[in-house]
Enzyme design. Structure first.
Site, PDB file in Angstrom:
ATOM      1  N   CYS A   4       0.845  -1.198   0.000  1.00 42.45           N
ATOM      2  CA  CYS A   4       0.000   0.000   0.000  1.00 42.45           C
ATOM      3  C   CYS A   4       0.882   1.250   0.000  1.00 42.45           C
ATOM      4  O   CYS A   4       1.732   1.423   0.870  1.00 42.45           O
ATOM      5  CB  CYS A   4      -0.908   0.001   1.223  1.00 42.45           C
ATOM      6  SG  CYS A   4      -1.745   1.567   1.503  1.00 42.45           S
ATOM      7  N   HIS A  96      -8.631   7.920   3.376  1.00 40.91           N
ATOM      8  CA  HIS A  96      -8.017   9.242   3.528  1.00 40.91           C
ATOM      9  C   HIS A  96      -9.061  10.315   3.314  1.00 40.91           C
ATOM     10  O   HIS A  96     -10.051  10.107   2.603  1.00 40.91           O
ATOM     11  CB  HIS A  96      -6.850   9.428   2.552  1.00 40.91           C
ATOM     12  CG  HIS A  96      -7.198   9.132   1.128  1.00 40.91           C
ATOM     13  ND1 HIS A  96      -7.279   7.856   0.635  1.00 40.91           N
ATOM     14  CD2 HIS A  96      -7.514   9.950   0.094  1.00 40.91           C
ATOM     15  CE1 HIS A  96      -7.603   7.882  -0.640  1.00 40.91           C
ATOM     16  NE2 HIS A  96      -7.772   9.158  -0.994  1.00 40.91           N
ATOM     17  N   HIS A  98      -9.492  14.155   1.864  1.00 39.57           N
ATOM     18  CA  HIS A  98      -8.908  15.260   1.126  1.00 39.57           C
ATOM     19  C   HIS A  98      -9.280  16.574   1.806  1.00 39.57           C
ATOM     20  O   HIS A  98     -10.439  16.760   2.207  1.00 39.57           O
ATOM     21  CB  HIS A  98      -9.466  15.321  -0.302  1.00 39.57           C
ATOM     22  CG  HIS A  98      -9.148  14.131  -1.155  1.00 39.57           C
ATOM     23  ND1 HIS A  98      -8.183  14.156  -2.140  1.00 39.57           N
ATOM     24  CD2 HIS A  98      -9.664  12.868  -1.179  1.00 39.57           C
ATOM     25  CE1 HIS A  98      -8.130  12.978  -2.742  1.00 39.57           C
ATOM     26  NE2 HIS A  98      -9.025  12.179  -2.179  1.00 39.57           N
TER      27      HIS A  98
HETATM   28  P1  AMP Z   1      -8.463   9.081  -4.082  1.00 41.72           P
HETATM   29  O1  AMP Z   1      -8.752   9.269  -5.557  1.00 41.72           O
HETATM   30  O2  AMP Z   1      -9.529   9.651  -3.188  1.00 41.72           O
HETATM   31  O3  AMP Z   1      -8.115   7.650  -3.758  1.00 41.72           O
HETATM   32  O4  AMP Z   1      -7.206   9.969  -3.776  1.00 41.72           O
HETATM   33  C1  AMP Z   1      -5.895   9.499  -3.902  1.00 41.72           C
HETATM   34  C2  AMP Z   1      -5.032  10.720  -4.007  1.00 41.72           C
HETATM   35  O5  AMP Z   1      -3.717  10.338  -3.677  1.00 41.72           O
HETATM   36  C3  AMP Z   1      -4.996  11.347  -5.402  1.00 41.72           C
HETATM   37  O6  AMP Z   1      -5.455  12.691  -5.341  1.00 41.72           O
HETATM   38  C4  AMP Z   1      -3.504  11.265  -5.796  1.00 41.72           C
HETATM   39  O7  AMP Z   1      -3.064  12.409  -6.485  1.00 41.72           O
HETATM   40  C5  AMP Z   1      -2.831  11.114  -4.435  1.00 41.72           C
HETATM   41  N1  AMP Z   1      -1.563  10.410  -4.426  1.00 41.72           N
HETATM   42  C6  AMP Z   1      -1.262   9.229  -5.024  1.00 41.72           C
HETATM   43  N2  AMP Z   1       0.006   8.885  -4.772  1.00 41.72           N
HETATM   44  C7  AMP Z   1       0.536   9.862  -3.981  1.00 41.72           C
HETATM   45  C8  AMP Z   1       1.807  10.087  -3.399  1.00 41.72           C
HETATM   46  N3  AMP Z   1       2.809   9.230  -3.557  1.00 41.72           N
HETATM   47  N4  AMP Z   1       1.985  11.206  -2.668  1.00 41.72           N
HETATM   48  C9  AMP Z   1       0.980  12.095  -2.503  1.00 41.72           C
HETATM   49  N5  AMP Z   1      -0.259  11.933  -3.032  1.00 41.72           N
HETATM   50  C10 AMP Z   1      -0.475  10.843  -3.768  1.00 41.72           C
HETATM   51 ZN    ZN Z   2      -2.259   1.318   3.709  1.00 44.20          ZN
END
Ligand code: AMP
Ligand code: ZN
Length: 106
Positions: A4, A96, A98
């Site tokens: 993950c 998570h 946002h």
């Molecule tokens: P979700 O679409 O709600 O699952 O949000 C996942 C978010 O994680 C997206 O907005 C991605 O841009 C962000 N994301 C993915 N990988 C990383 C990373 N390594 N560091 C920071 N943000 C990330």
């Molecule tokens: Zn995790």
């Protein structure tokens, strides 16, 4: 969970800067920001999504983390979003929240 990405970030594997952290969660900048300020509040425990959440106190702790983060950074107006499930746009299957503030992009 070993594969993950958010667990790896929490474990420090990518040297991601945490803009805030407490015993429950870490907060870092979204790599692909969709607003002027776009942060992610990520619980230290691996829960795939809201659908798998069985700790009724965790969400309150995460929302308090949102409040502590925005207070620390002086963000007065913001939106919170939780995407749950692939069809709703969830890309990372580690729960998570946002935090979005300022002008939205795209
Ligand atoms: P979700 O679409 O709600 O699952 O949000 C996942 C978010 O994680 C997206 O907005 C991605 O841009 C962000 N994301 C993915 N990988 C990383 C990373 N390594 N560091 C920071 N943000 C990330
Ligand atoms: Zn995790």
């Amino acid at each position: 969970m070993s594969d993950c990405i958010f667990c790896k970030i929490i474990n420090g594997n990518f040297n991601t800067e945490f803009v805030y952290e407490n015993e429950n969660a870490v907060v870092f900048k979204d790599i692909n920001p969709k607003a002027d300020i776009h942060l992610l509040v990520v619980p230290r425990v691996h829960v795939e999504s809201l659908n798998e959440l069985d700790d009724e106190t965790l969400l309150g702790k995460l929302m308090m983390t949102v409040k502590e983060t925005t207070k620390k950074l002086g963000i007065k107006s913001y939106r919170t979003v939780i995407n749950t499930g692939k069809e709703a746009g969830q890309e990372v299957f580690h729960l998570h929240i946002h935090i979005l503030s300022g002008n939205m992009k795209g």
